[in-house]
Motif scaffolding. Structure first.
Motif, short mmCIF file in Angstrom:
data_model
loop_
_atom_site.label_atom_id
_atom_site.label_comp_id
_atom_site.label_asym_id
_atom_site.label_seq_id
_atom_site.Cartn_x
_atom_site.Cartn_y
_atom_site.Cartn_z
N TYR A 1 0.84 -1.21 0.00
CA TYR A 1 0.00 0.00 0.00
C TYR A 1 0.87 1.25 0.00
CZ TYR A 1 -3.03 3.72 1.67
OH TYR A 1 -3.69 4.91 1.81
N THR B 1 -4.74 -11.74 -0.25
CA THR B 1 -5.18 -11.98 1.12
C THR B 1 -5.99 -13.26 1.24
OG1 THR B 1 -5.25 -9.59 1.55
CG2 THR B 1 -6.47 -11.01 3.07
N VAL C 1 -4.53 -7.04 -3.88
CA VAL C 1 -4.36 -7.30 -2.44
C VAL C 1 -5.47 -8.21 -1.93
CG1 VAL C 1 -4.45 -6.24 -0.14
CG2 VAL C 1 -3.03 -5.25 -1.92
N GLY C 2 -6.69 -7.99 -2.41
CA GLY C 2 -7.79 -8.85 -1.99
C GLY C 2 -7.57 -10.30 -2.40
N PHE D 1 -5.81 2.75 -7.30
CA PHE D 1 -6.23 2.18 -6.03
C PHE D 1 -7.11 0.96 -6.23
CE2 PHE D 1 -9.22 1.88 -2.46
CZ PHE D 1 -8.32 1.77 -1.41
N SER D 2 -7.98 0.99 -7.25
CA SER D 2 -8.87 -0.14 -7.50
C SER D 2 -8.10 -1.38 -7.93
CB SER D 2 -9.90 0.24 -8.58
OG SER D 2 -9.24 0.64 -9.78
N TRP E 1 -4.92 -2.00 -7.18
CA TRP E 1 -4.20 -2.46 -5.98
C TRP E 1 -5.12 -3.23 -5.05
CZ3 TRP E 1 -5.25 -1.11 -0.90
CH2 TRP E 1 -4.33 -1.57 0.06
N LEU E 2 -6.34 -2.70 -4.88
CA LEU E 2 -7.29 -3.34 -3.98
C LEU E 2 -7.66 -4.74 -4.49
CD1 LEU E 2 -8.85 -2.72 -1.38
CD2 LEU E 2 -10.77 -1.98 -2.81
N LEU E 3 -7.80 -4.88 -5.80
CA LEU E 3 -8.13 -6.18 -6.38
C LEU E 3 -7.00 -7.18 -6.15
CD1 LEU E 3 -10.00 -7.95 -8.13
CD2 LEU E 3 -8.80 -7.05 -10.14
#
Length: 502
Positions: A382, A404, A400-401, A393-394, A396-398
């Motif tokens: 992040y 995870t 990282v999700g 950001f979208s 990265w969020l995808l």
């Protein structure tokens, strides 16, 4: 064969002169490879070429003389009276090495491609705790190598009248009970099922490199590249091309992996005799090893769902050695079916599982610790994205999700797979998500046990335990203190057992 075989100093095979000569010349060529490449590309003058040829001739003559002197001064024999294997070697300085029988840890035979051509073998003697091979006889005939191997396997454990009786009567003590050989199809299955993820890694590395190169070039030739991209086929055709390239790269990767397996484990043959397991394998370097039960410190059986479906298991046997050499002392035997694994177990461990059996699992605090460590990369990414602004950001969020979810599932499965089993004579550790591993060692072969308790374990009455063996350490973390009475039982078994394991 008589009791005085190898009792007087003797030399290697005469062909050893040629082997020593070729080995020295090859080492010299390796040392001057840069100069050789330079002359190949620049093209030396006639005068320089004459100097090179003359110098090479002089060096070759000197190396030949050195090889002959080394061969003449290389002597070995068995001192039956003092119960030692003795070696004398050296050209300018003479070195005498004497290894008592009770210090011999492992003896085996191996052959390189050059040694196969010359029809000689290397005979290697190792001692526990040494950082290198104590003795290596590079050029010994196949017949003498096998005779020497049979004698030292006997005398390194006990020097008794049984040896003399066996040798004088001419009887073969190594009667074969069963033999397991790897077929061409089995080697192919091992190559495909062991490293199939290698292709995916190669694909990622390949396309990552292409992407970086294209990105660098695109900054300088953006207009030209844009015109070229406009002429490319539609999305579906591009995907088809990508998949085709991916399949080709994956196929080549599997092909390379299969080739590596064939070179390393070609003609693998495992034979049980009355006193040992005889292992022979290898194409590039053919190795013959004799494994005795009491020398085995740690046994691992490894498989994965694909290999289990194919009835393939890999056995890893750890012998006693120094800490620096533990990896070298691990012998890998792949491609065994379940029945053969059972035979290996029953031979190496005559005292099978009996009496009580207690199973321990780690506390959930270990899972929480591993989850926190696994999620650290997501947190770090992040800040990298925030400062570098490499991804939206979208996106990265995808990513990282996805990471995870995979990390959490993996850690939960890994935690559930961990178990430690203490029985009357053995300790087992089981673990692994994809590659399922079971480690086993006999209690009486344990050298020591380390027990420590971090500050945050005290409230939960948890401890970390490390079992130290001559074949490596086996650790188990965050286990209840209820295990301590069983550790005390281990100490009792170790102290009350008089069997030798070295």
């Amino acid at each position: 064969m008589n009791s005085n075989l190898f009792g007087v100093p003797q030399r290697q095979s005469e062909i050893g002169i040629l082997l020593i000569f070729l080995t020295r010349i090859f080492n010299l060529l390796k040392g001057f490879w840069a100069i050789i490449v330079y002359f190949l590309f620049t093209g030396p003058s006639v005068e320089t070429l004459v100097y090179i040829v003359t110098g090479s001739g002089v060096i070759s003559v000197l190396v030949l003389i050195y090889s002959y002197v080394y061969y003449r001064r290389f002597l070995f024999h068995i001192d039956y009276e003092n119960q030692e294997f003795v070696l004398q070697e050296g050209v300018f300085n003479t070195e005498d090495i004497a290894i008592p029988f009770d210090r011999i840890q492992q003896v085996y035979i191996k052959r390189s491609i050059l040694q196969r051509i010359l029809n000689v073998n290397s005979f290697v003697i190792e001692t526990a705790g040494s950082k290198k091979e104590e003795i290596s006889i590079k050029a010994i005939s196949h017949e003498k190598a096998n005779q020497l191997l049979a004698i030292l396997i006997k005398v390194k454990d006990k020097y008794s009248e049984e040896i003399t009786n066996t040798e004088t009567t001419g009887e073969t003590p190594n009667k074969q009970f069963w033999t397991h050989e790897l077929s061409f199809l089995t080697l192919l299955k091992i190559g495909i099922s062991t490293n199939y993820l290698r292709g995916l890694i190669l694909i990622v590395a390949f396309f990552s490199t292409i992407y970086n190169e294209v990105r660098t070039v695109s900054e300088e030739h953006s207009e030209t590249i844009q015109e070229y991209l406009n002429e490319l086929p539609g999305p579906m055709e591009s995907v088809s091309i990508f998949l085709f390239i991916a399949v080709i790269v994956l196929f080549l990767s599997v092909l390379i992996t299969v080739a590596e397996v064939f070179i390393k484990y070609f003609n693998l043959k495992l034979t049980q005799t009355k006193e040992s397991l005889e292992l022979e394998m290898g194409l590039k370097t053919n190795t013959k090893i004799s494994l005795q039960p009491r020398r085995v410190q740690l046994l691992q059986v490894i498989t994965n769902p694909v290999q289990k479906w194919l009835n393939l298991y890999e056995v890893r046997i750890s012998l006693a050695n120094s800490e620096d050499e533990l990896q070298k002392s691990k012998i890998k035997i792949p491609g065994l079916d379940q029945a053969t694994v059972a035979k290996v177990n029953s031979f190496l461990y005559t005292d099978q599982l009996s009496g009580f059996e207690e199973t321990f699992s780690p506390d959930r605090i270990l899972l929480m610790r591993h989850l926190i460590i696994a999620l650290i990369p997501a947190l770090v990414s992040y800040f990298v994205v925030f400062f570098v602004d490499a991804l939206s950001f979208s996106s990265w969020l995808l990513l990282v999700g996805l990471y995870t979810v995979i990390a959490v599932i993996w850690q939960i499965l890994m935690f559930r797979s961990l178990s430690l089993i203490i029985s009357e004579d053995f300790i087992y550790k089981k673990h692994g998500v994809w590659n399922k591993t079971e480690k086993r060692f006999e209690i009486y072969k344990t050298q020591s046990v380390s027990i420590f308790q971090p500050l945050w374990y005290k409230k939960r009455n948890l401890v970390n335990i490390i079992f130290h063996t001559a074949g490596g350490d086996v650790s188990f973390r965050a286990v209840s203190k209820n295990i301590l009475p069983f550790i005390n039982y281990m100490f009792y078994k170790i102290e009350s057992n008089s069997r030798s394991w070295m």
